[in-house]
Design a protein around this motif. Sequence first.
Motif, short mmCIF file in Angstrom:
data_model
loop_
_atom_site.label_atom_id
_atom_site.label_comp_id
_atom_site.label_asym_id
_atom_site.label_seq_id
_atom_site.Cartn_x
_atom_site.Cartn_y
_atom_site.Cartn_z
N HIS A 108 44.36 55.01 33.51
CA HIS A 108 45.16 56.23 33.63
C HIS A 108 45.87 56.22 34.99
CE1 HIS A 108 42.64 57.88 30.33
NE2 HIS A 108 41.66 57.27 30.97
N GLN A 109 47.16 56.41 35.00
CA GLN A 109 47.91 56.50 36.26
C GLN A 109 47.67 57.87 36.89
OE1 GLN A 109 49.65 53.94 37.65
NE2 GLN A 109 48.94 52.70 35.92
N ILE A 110 47.45 57.88 38.21
CA ILE A 110 47.16 59.11 38.94
C ILE A 110 48.21 59.34 40.02
CG2 ILE A 110 45.48 60.30 40.42
CD1 ILE A 110 44.50 59.97 37.56
N LYS A 111 48.74 60.54 40.08
CA LYS A 111 49.66 60.90 41.16
C LYS A 111 48.83 61.20 42.39
CE LYS A 111 53.11 62.92 38.07
NZ LYS A 111 53.79 64.17 37.66
N SER A 112 48.94 60.36 43.40
CA SER A 112 48.03 60.45 44.53
C SER A 112 48.74 60.81 45.82
CB SER A 112 47.28 59.12 44.68
OG SER A 112 46.25 59.24 45.62
N ASN A 113 47.92 61.01 46.87
CA ASN A 113 48.44 61.39 48.18
C ASN A 113 47.60 60.76 49.28
OD1 ASN A 113 46.15 62.99 47.57
ND2 ASN A 113 46.73 64.45 49.15
N TYR A 114 47.25 59.50 49.10
CA TYR A 114 46.33 58.85 50.04
C TYR A 114 46.88 58.86 51.46
CZ TYR A 114 43.52 55.38 52.39
OH TYR A 114 42.70 54.75 53.30
N ILE A 115 46.05 59.29 52.41
CA ILE A 115 46.39 59.27 53.84
C ILE A 115 45.23 58.61 54.57
CG2 ILE A 115 46.90 60.65 55.88
CD1 ILE A 115 48.00 62.81 54.07
N SER A 116 45.52 57.66 55.42
CA SER A 116 44.46 56.95 56.13
C SER A 116 44.32 57.45 57.56
CB SER A 116 44.71 55.44 56.14
OG SER A 116 45.65 55.11 57.13
#
Length: 303
Positions: free
Chosen positions: A277-285
């Motif tokens: 499943h494709q997920i709309k993400s907001n990864y911040i490191s």
Amino acid sequence: MKKEKVNRSPLFYVGDKYKIVSEIKSHFPPAINRFIEPFVGGGSVYLNVPANQYLLNDIDRNVIDIHRFLCSYSNNVQEFYTLLFSIIHKYGLSCSYEADSVPDELKQRYKKTYYAHYNRHNFNKLKTNYNHSAERSVAELYVLLIYGFNRMLRFNNQGNYNLPVGNVDFNINVYNALSNYFELNKSKSVEWSCSDFEVFLKSVKYKHDDFIYLDPPYLLTFSEYNKLWNEDTESKLLQTLDRLHGQGVNFAISNVTCYKGLENKLFIDWSLKYKVHQIKSNYISYHDNTIKKFNEVLVTNYI
């Protein structure tokens, strides 16, 4: 349609699933007996998923200590705030939840970083005292987390907390997150453990309608908790999931398949056996807090 309320973890993990938990859990089974997390982190997912029981694990002892500490006050919230505010007041840290104590002059001079400038000296005193204590206080560690840079937990090779002060303080958002956490955990049956994911998953005696959600460190990204993760640990995790699939245990795993031109071919090839499943993400490191182009997925072994 009324927007679903999402409960945020009071550990405020960078890169946690708070903003996308509604999308992720829309792919979860409709009925869950025991919700099992080997990489619980801040806990934003379990806080938003109904289940009969929760088996929650993380290899980071400090993370689990904070969860256990907070849970121990779920039925005595006032005592918790008395303890926490006593530490904040003792060290003279700002507390915008109670009052605005930062001078206007400082706000004018440092328009975007005045909390950091106001709290730096006293934050460093607390950090020094915490690191030099014979018996370290989890309450003090939680205050360091709330006032520390990016609200992270980081320790040096000597085991000392070593993050600088952040441009944050104890505000209404922290209070609300804590209040929700206490209220939710009063009614949840939770078991905490601190071990390697393999040890944890092998220790579980699986039952009907158990469900495992995994949010492991991402092989391609650069967060503090990724330091001990490599292709070998990734491979061991994927082999473990194949074995669990063979036992009829349902799972869902989050991962990043591409990031800054790199591909996690190991995970991509493995995922072809299951549902992606494709997920709309907001990864911040921690190292780069800008949002990057990358592809996050949720892989499930059920339809």
